[in-house]
Design an enzyme around this catalytic site. Sequence first.
Site, PDB file in Angstrom:
ATOM      1  N   GLY A 130     -39.747   5.581   4.749  1.00  0.00           N
ATOM      2  CA  GLY A 130     -40.651   4.853   5.378  1.00  0.00           C
ATOM      3  C   GLY A 130     -39.904   3.412   5.556  1.00  0.00           C
ATOM      4  CG  ASP A 159     -32.528  14.821   5.922  1.00  0.00           C
ATOM      5  OD1 ASP A 159     -32.070  14.078   6.510  1.00  0.00           O
ATOM      6  OD2 ASP A 159     -33.446  14.698   5.159  1.00  0.00           O
ATOM      7  N   GLY A 162     -46.506  12.360  13.434  1.00  0.00           N
ATOM      8  CA  GLY A 162     -45.309  11.389  13.062  1.00  0.00           C
ATOM      9  C   GLY A 162     -44.505  11.662  11.975  1.00  0.00           C
ATOM     10  CE  LYS A 181     -33.050  12.464   2.959  1.00  0.00           C
ATOM     11  NZ  LYS A 181     -33.857  12.394   3.294  1.00  0.00           N
ATOM     12  CB  THR A 221     -26.754   2.801  14.032  1.00  0.00           C
ATOM     13  OG1 THR A 221     -25.429   2.949  13.439  1.00  0.00           O
ATOM     14  CG2 THR A 221     -26.247   1.662  14.071  1.00  0.00           C
ATOM     15  CG  PHE A 251     -33.674  -5.173  14.685  1.00  0.00           C
ATOM     16  CD1 PHE A 251     -33.512  -5.283  13.142  1.00  0.00           C
ATOM     17  CD2 PHE A 251     -34.617  -5.701  15.353  1.00  0.00           C
ATOM     18  CE1 PHE A 251     -34.346  -6.560  12.516  1.00  0.00           C
ATOM     19  CE2 PHE A 251     -35.286  -6.689  15.198  1.00  0.00           C
ATOM     20  CZ  PHE A 251     -35.084  -7.055  13.386  1.00  0.00           C
ATOM     21  CD  GLU A 264     -37.580  12.545  14.252  1.00  0.00           C
ATOM     22  OE1 GLU A 264     -37.762  12.441  15.438  1.00  0.00           O
ATOM     23  OE2 GLU A 264     -37.481  11.553  12.765  1.00  0.00           O
ATOM     24  CE  LYS A 269     -29.895  10.218   6.307  1.00  0.00           C
ATOM     25  NZ  LYS A 269     -31.805  10.590   6.416  1.00  0.00           N
TER      26      LYS A 269
HETATM   27  N1  LIG Z   1     -36.601   6.104   8.783  1.00  0.00           N
HETATM   28  C1  LIG Z   1     -36.687   6.341   7.457  1.00  0.00           C
HETATM   29  O1  LIG Z   1     -37.361   6.308   6.473  1.00  0.00           O
HETATM   30  C2  LIG Z   1     -35.260   6.028   7.132  1.00  0.00           C
HETATM   31  C3  LIG Z   1     -35.195   6.423   5.598  1.00  0.00           C
HETATM   32  C4  LIG Z   1     -33.568   6.544   5.039  1.00  0.00           C
HETATM   33  C5  LIG Z   1     -32.864   6.333   6.041  1.00  0.00           C
HETATM   34  N2  LIG Z   1     -33.076   6.398   6.972  1.00  0.00           N
HETATM   35  C6  LIG Z   1     -31.712   6.378   7.841  1.00  0.00           C
HETATM   36  O2  LIG Z   1     -31.383   5.319   8.187  1.00  0.00           O
HETATM   37  C7  LIG Z   1     -31.323   4.861   9.816  1.00  0.00           C
HETATM   38  C8  LIG Z   1     -32.052   4.138   9.982  1.00  0.00           C
HETATM   39  O3  LIG Z   1     -33.117   4.373  10.697  1.00  0.00           O
HETATM   40  P1  LIG Z   1     -34.485   4.157  11.773  1.00  0.00           P
HETATM   41  O4  LIG Z   1     -35.585   5.101  11.329  1.00  0.00           O
HETATM   42  O5  LIG Z   1     -34.552   3.137  11.600  1.00  0.00           O
HETATM   43  O6  LIG Z   1     -33.670   4.833  13.369  1.00  0.00           O
HETATM   44  P2  LIG Z   1     -34.258   3.975  14.286  1.00  0.00           P
HETATM   45  O7  LIG Z   1     -35.309   3.559  14.187  1.00  0.00           O
HETATM   46  O8  LIG Z   1     -33.780   5.417  14.874  1.00  0.00           O
HETATM   47  O9  LIG Z   1     -33.221   2.762  15.053  1.00  0.00           O
HETATM   48  C9  LIG Z   1     -32.163   2.720  15.229  1.00  0.00           C
HETATM   49  C10 LIG Z   1     -31.329   1.466  15.370  1.00  0.00           C
HETATM   50  O10 LIG Z   1     -30.014   1.629  15.510  1.00  0.00           O
HETATM   51  C11 LIG Z   1     -29.724   1.577  17.169  1.00  0.00           C
HETATM   52  N3  LIG Z   1     -28.653   1.648  17.171  1.00  0.00           N
HETATM   53  C12 LIG Z   1     -27.867   2.724  17.934  1.00  0.00           C
HETATM   54  N4  LIG Z   1     -27.055   2.728  18.511  1.00  0.00           N
HETATM   55  C13 LIG Z   1     -26.831   1.878  18.325  1.00  0.00           C
HETATM   56  C14 LIG Z   1     -25.267   1.288  18.598  1.00  0.00           C
HETATM   57  N5  LIG Z   1     -24.378   1.716  19.583  1.00  0.00           N
HETATM   58  N6  LIG Z   1     -24.652  -0.384  18.088  1.00  0.00           N
HETATM   59  C15 LIG Z   1     -26.211  -0.722  17.267  1.00  0.00           C
HETATM   60  N7  LIG Z   1     -27.035  -0.460  17.561  1.00  0.00           N
HETATM   61  C16 LIG Z   1     -27.449   0.561  17.611  1.00  0.00           C
HETATM   62  C17 LIG Z   1     -31.072   1.408  18.147  1.00  0.00           C
HETATM   63  O11 LIG Z   1     -31.034   0.657  19.544  1.00  0.00           O
HETATM   64  P3  LIG Z   1     -32.177   0.834  20.121  1.00  0.00           P
HETATM   65  O12 LIG Z   1     -33.638   0.104  19.125  1.00  0.00           O
HETATM   66  O13 LIG Z   1     -31.644  -0.294  21.211  1.00  0.00           O
HETATM   67  O14 LIG Z   1     -32.334   2.114  20.152  1.00  0.00           O
HETATM   68  C18 LIG Z   1     -32.008   0.901  16.872  1.00  0.00           C
HETATM   69  O15 LIG Z   1     -32.686   0.272  16.953  1.00  0.00           O
HETATM   70  C19 LIG Z   1     -30.489   6.347   9.894  1.00  0.00           C
HETATM   71  O16 LIG Z   1     -29.605   6.861   9.871  1.00  0.00           O
HETATM   72  C20 LIG Z   1     -31.361   6.715   9.139  1.00  0.00           C
HETATM   73  O17 LIG Z   1     -30.879   8.388   9.290  1.00  0.00           O
HETATM   74  C21 LIG Z   1     -33.908   6.374   7.470  1.00  0.00           C
END
Ligand SMILES: NC(=O)c1ccc[n+]([C@@H]2O[C@H](COP(=O)([O-])OP(=O)(O)OC[C@H]3O[C@@H](n4cnc5c(N)ncnc54)[C@H](OP(=O)(O)O)[C@@H]3O)[C@@H](O)[C@H]2O)c1
Lengths: 167, 339
Positions: free
Chosen positions: B316, B216, B202, B220, B91, B10, B205, B120
Amino acid sequence: MIRISMDLELKDVPGQLVSVLRPISEKGGNIVSVVHHRDKKTPTGAIPVQITFEIEEKKVKEVLKELEAHGIRIVRAGEDRLRETTSVILVGHVVHTDIRDTIDAIDKTGFAEVIDLSLKMPGVEKPSAAFMTISATSEEGLRKALQILREISERKNLLLIEPVRWL
Amino acid sequence: MKLRFTIVGFGSVGQGVAEVLERKKDELEKMGFDFEVVGIADSSSSFIDENGVNLVEAIKRKRETGTVGKEEITAIEMIKEIPHDIMIEVTPTNVESGEPGLSHILTAFENGRHVVTSNKGPLALHFRKLVSLAKEKGLHFRYEACVGGAMPVINLTKELLAGNEIKGIVGIFNGTCNYILTRMASEQLPYEHVLSEAQELGIAEMDPSYDVEGIDTALKLTILANTIFDLNISFKDVNRKGITEINPEALILAQEHGYTIKLVGYVLKNGDKIDIGVSPMLVPLGHPLSVGGTLNAAAIYTDLASEITITGKGAGSLETASAILSDLISIARSLRVEK
Ligand SMILES: NC(=O)c1ccc[n+]([C@@H]2O[C@H](COP(=O)([O-])OP(=O)(O)OC[C@H]3O[C@@H](n4cnc5c(N)ncnc54)[C@H](OP(=O)(O)O)[C@@H]3O)[C@@H](O)[C@H]2O)c1
């Protein structure tokens, strides 16, 4: 078939171009391009024209003879050997790693040549960049030349930036 | 048609999905869908309500307290025990083991849940295993959000271009690298300088290696190649060069000669061979792939439709949720037909 490119000077009167093109096509040649340089008229008022055509090698002499017989002035005629061209960028210690040797490796293949090189060197110890244009006699030759560059870059620890690959 | 979801993870994407489901409630209803989230889990808590989680409250609680719920039940337990149809796995991407996403997805399949993911890691490491298991269990498995964020590259190729032979895809799949290269070119600034700037904004990273070393993009590309050419490669098989060695001089030279430099991922079919790699490359200025800023772009080569290029936001919260939502709707539509 080989590719010939010619620089001619044509009088600025009607029918001149036809008298050049007809002998070429009559001998089975294939016109690739014709460029008029109207802006670069010679002192005698003739117009420089560049013609590129493909033709069987043994017909070349006949064509040239015919053109001369028509009183056309041939400034230059020669085989266009290098037809395929590509460009790459090298980043790193391009000069320190012996750029002459890098160029030689391409030139000595016999089928490819480095025809242009621009360098930018920001500072003595800093990595520089080189934009290099390579020509080869065929696509296959160009591919081989790129492969040679890849191996050299690896060995000399240079970053090779190739043109994006298309289909 | 009523479908129950769980959201596992989340963070940015998970909350984006919740926000989008809430925002689109009326439209979805008009389409005949009743989507309900029955459980959300983050790394240390969960929020479960079999009558439907209040999404607004869930987002608020997560933002205020850092945890989504009070329940101690773990994500794995939730996937197993709470009855639902689709598990949304969002996650963090882990390129070493694929965990925790891998176990989440396997558990979902074992328990008869369809899966939609943006993660991924599991797909770039164990593509065939996951896809076959889903098939064997007769479950839907969709992952559009993994490649290109909002850009619908997988579904475009697989569904809308159906009947075409795909010959290859060449694209820009990492917004961070594209931002850095675009700024370096326009401002003639060194890599380190622009990287710090991107970190402050931002866009990059604090540990940028995952993006700037091309990992990355390779992930993909692996997922894309496996999907389109029915392969089973791991991202570790992909030749990869990043952007860290590029200097402003290289970008100036490129520009002077009518090019720009982009971090390009390519997968091209060459007879029986597949040519796949990630590398900085010269792209002619004005070519559809020479997009600036954080944009992504992909050129798809086909036998009938010839070349099709799409461009869009590669990341995003809402952009990624857009891809997830479209996967959810696709599954819902097929289930409606299958019924
Ligand atoms: N952000 C983007 O724009 C984007 C775009 C394409 C793909 N993605 C992919 O989408 C995924 C999520 O990205 P995000 O940006 O949302 O990441 P994020 O903001 O870091 O969120 C990750 C979430 O996963 C939770 N988590 C970690 N370990 C867990 C576990 N064992 N069980 C349950 N929940 C767990 C974290 O919990 P806590 O909140 O408690 O830490 C956090 O809520 C990633 O794999 C990323 O590569 C992201």
